[in-house]
Design an enzyme around this catalytic site. Structure first.
Site, mmCIF file in Angstrom:
data_model
loop_
_atom_site.group_PDB
_atom_site.id
_atom_site.type_symbol
_atom_site.label_atom_id
_atom_site.label_comp_id
_atom_site.label_asym_id
_atom_site.label_seq_id
_atom_site.Cartn_x
_atom_site.Cartn_y
_atom_site.Cartn_z
ATOM 1 N N ASN A 144 0.819 -1.210 0.000
ATOM 2 C CA ASN A 144 0.000 0.000 0.000
ATOM 3 C C ASN A 144 0.854 1.262 0.000
ATOM 4 O O ASN A 144 0.495 2.261 -0.603
ATOM 5 C CB ASN A 144 -0.911 0.014 1.224
ATOM 6 N N ASP A 210 1.447 6.645 0.147
ATOM 7 C CA ASP A 210 0.723 5.585 -0.569
ATOM 8 C C ASP A 210 1.249 5.446 -1.997
ATOM 9 O O ASP A 210 1.422 6.450 -2.695
ATOM 10 C CB ASP A 210 -0.770 5.921 -0.637
ATOM 11 N N ASP A 240 -0.363 -6.848 3.524
ATOM 12 C CA ASP A 240 -0.748 -5.879 4.548
ATOM 13 C C ASP A 240 -1.810 -4.926 3.997
ATOM 14 O O ASP A 240 -1.724 -4.478 2.850
ATOM 15 C CB ASP A 240 0.517 -5.089 4.927
ATOM 16 N N GLU A 276 -4.719 -9.203 4.855
ATOM 17 C CA GLU A 276 -5.264 -8.496 6.005
ATOM 18 C C GLU A 276 -6.293 -7.475 5.523
ATOM 19 O O GLU A 276 -5.928 -6.478 4.906
ATOM 20 C CB GLU A 276 -4.150 -7.755 6.761
#
Ligand code: CA
Length: 540
Positions: A144, A210, A240, A276
């Protein structure tokens, strides 16, 4: 005449003996059984990938081999036998790449090992040693965002600062300007680029810009990163923060994950992907449509999840079973490849020993059975096997593995900077290993059972409603390949009796008790002590 009488007497004696033998066989045998005596007969069976078991390690706080107080990869290699003895057949290493933070979720270089943790040779040796024990290695992959110290960002930032007012960035001059999302306008989730008029997207923190995952050049980098680690022997990735890839846009997140999975299997068809997505289960369930193997089962985890809620009496025993039955159908409805990834706690959650204020360890133990006997690929966070404590700020949830009482003993780590002093509730590992009814020995028995009956991991779960009550949950596991099994939990502080005569389950094969209390099984009547658990099959 005398011979004739003698024969009659012998005949009579034999008849009486036969009768005695018959009567003895009819008397119920002594049926009270002890946990380790029953479970000692179990043999580990091969399991179909990826229905395994994974131990999550925060390298920083595990085992230190060079005396700097920081855990390292060699420390994990040293402890592989311990993790294997616990019964786990896989490892998830939290981020190991160079990073300016102790937790390393902001990566500054995706293709090397943080010097705090060791070298690439250490990593390859760890993988080799794990594989020689038939253990898999899964790496944390943070896609990310990067660190602000990643060269992609430092080059982009330098270029953006150099742009005269009013001039737009030219990717032909600096391709990295399009690796992130820069804007002249301040907006939610953006941070100011110092010494410039620019802002950049940084949803978690200004130190974590990001990535622009729509950029083909970024995707090419990600493909190379995955190939790099797969070539080093990595068996899979834990992704993640997948719901943050495109914040608020599940559809685009799912499309991106679909690309990640396809790309990973192009390098290794068995590459396992677990994600996740910290959301409610109806939301993260949708992500199975991407084709990824597993989504973490957040609905069972943490202080508010199904397991804790059941042990605290907010839910009944039957709710614990029904939640497992319904989630299988839910996940399958989005992707037939779906393999649940149950876990109870992780590095972002308070440790479970803190969930039960007045607990003598009984709930802490039974919770492990409730989690580790779920279907799918199951995860356990390091230190939970001994009931470590740690709550509040994140650092406290990542405290040094409590090998022994003395914090200065060889191998002990110092813990993350800023961690409070964490007072432990249960004994350190070295003491627990000597106690047959310690938490760690309980977890070992749970894993012995899981590893002996592959149907526990692979099987479809359903609840035997007739024998399930507010206090007793009877979970059925069936996969059409392995022998079916029934897991019966007593989720109460009272002795519970279950009459199994109406079922096919007549063989008591596994027992879990939180102390020396015995389980009895006689004439199909199972008696479970408080917080007890039993596993039955149809035949011995
Ligand atoms: Ca070290």
């Amino acid at each position: 005449m005398i011979q004739k009488i003698g024969k009659k007497v012998i005949g009579l004696v034999l008849l009486v003996l036969a009768l005695i033998v018959y009567v003895i066989q009819q008397i119920p045998r002594e049926s009270a059984v002890n946990m380790s005596a029953v479970n000692a007969k179990l043999q580990e069976q091969p399991v179909q990938e990826p229905y395994g078991s994974v131990y999550e390690v925060f390298v920083y706080s595990y085992e230190d081999t060079d005396g700097d107080g920081i855990g390292d990869l060699n420390g994990i290699t040293e402890k592989l036998d311990y993790i294997h003895d616990l019964g786990f057949r896989g490892l998830w290493l939290m981020p190991v790449c160079p990073s300016p933070t102790y937790h390393k979720y902001d990566v500054a270089d995706y293709m090397s090992i943080d010097p705090q943790y060791g070298t690439m040779e250490d990593f390859q040796r760890l993988v080799q040693e794990a594989h020689s024990r038939d253990m898999k290695v899964i790496l944390d992959l943070v896609l990310n965002h990067t660190s602000v110290q990643h060269p992609w960002f430092t080059k982009a930032a330098e270029y953006m600062r150099s742009l005269p007012a009013g001039q737009e960035p030219d990717p032909a001059v600096c391709p990295y300007a399009e690796y992130y999302r820069f804007s002249r306008n301040m907006q939610g989730g953006y941070a100011k680029l110092e010494d410039s008029d620019w802002y950049y997207e940084a949803r978690f923190w200004e130190g974590m810009p990001d990535l622009n995952l729509d950029n083909e050049a970024v995707r090419k980098e990600i493909a190379e990163i995955m190939k790099f680690w797969i070539d080093k022997g990595t068996d899979g990735f834990r992704l993640d923060a997948v719901t943050s890839y495109y914040t608020g846009n599940h559809e685009k997140n799912i499309q991106f994950l679909s690309w990640v999975k396809k790309t990973a299997v192009s390098f290794n068809p068995d590459c396992y992907i677990v994600c996740e997505g910290w959301e409610n289960r109806n939301t993260y369930a949708q992500y199975y449509a991407s084709g990824v193997d597993s989504m973490f089962d957040f609905s069972f985890a943490d202080v508010s999840g199904v397991i804790t809620s059941t042990l605290l009496g907010r839910y009944k025993a039957r709710d614990f079973g029904n939640a497992q039955e319904s989630e299988w159908q839910l996940y399958q409805s989005y992707g037939s490849q779906a393999v649940n990834a149950p876990f109870y706690t992780n590095h972002d959650m308070g440790r479970s020993a803190g969930y039960y204020a007045a607990d003598d360890g009984s709930k802490t133990k039974l919770a492990q059975a409730m989690n580790l006997l779920m279907s799918g690929n199951v995860f356990l966070y390091y230190g939970e096997e001994i009931g470590m404590k740690g709550a509040g700020k994140d650092e406290n949830k990542r405290a040094p593995m409590y090998w022994t009482q003395d914090p200065d003993a060889e191998g002990m780590t110092q813990g993350p900077p800023g961690m409070d002093e964490v007072a432990m509730k249960f004994a350190p590992l070295d003491e627990q290993l000597k106690d047959p009814y310690s938490i760690v020995n309980y977890v070992k028995e749970v894993m012995r059972i899981r590893n002996a009956f592959p149907v526990i991991a692979c099987g479809r779960t359903w609840v035997h409603q007739d024998l399930t009550t507010d206090s007793v949950c009877m979970i059925m596991k069936e996969d059409g390949v392995h022998e079916p099994a029934a897991i019966i939990y007593n989720i109460s502080d009272q002795v519970q009796t279950v009459d199994l005569s109406s079922t096919e389950f007549h063989a008591l094969r596994g027992v879990l008790t939180v102390n020396e209390d015995a389980v009895t099984f006689s004439n199909d009547i199972l008696t479970l002590p408080a917080w007890g658990c039993a596993v039955l099959t149809e035949q011995e």
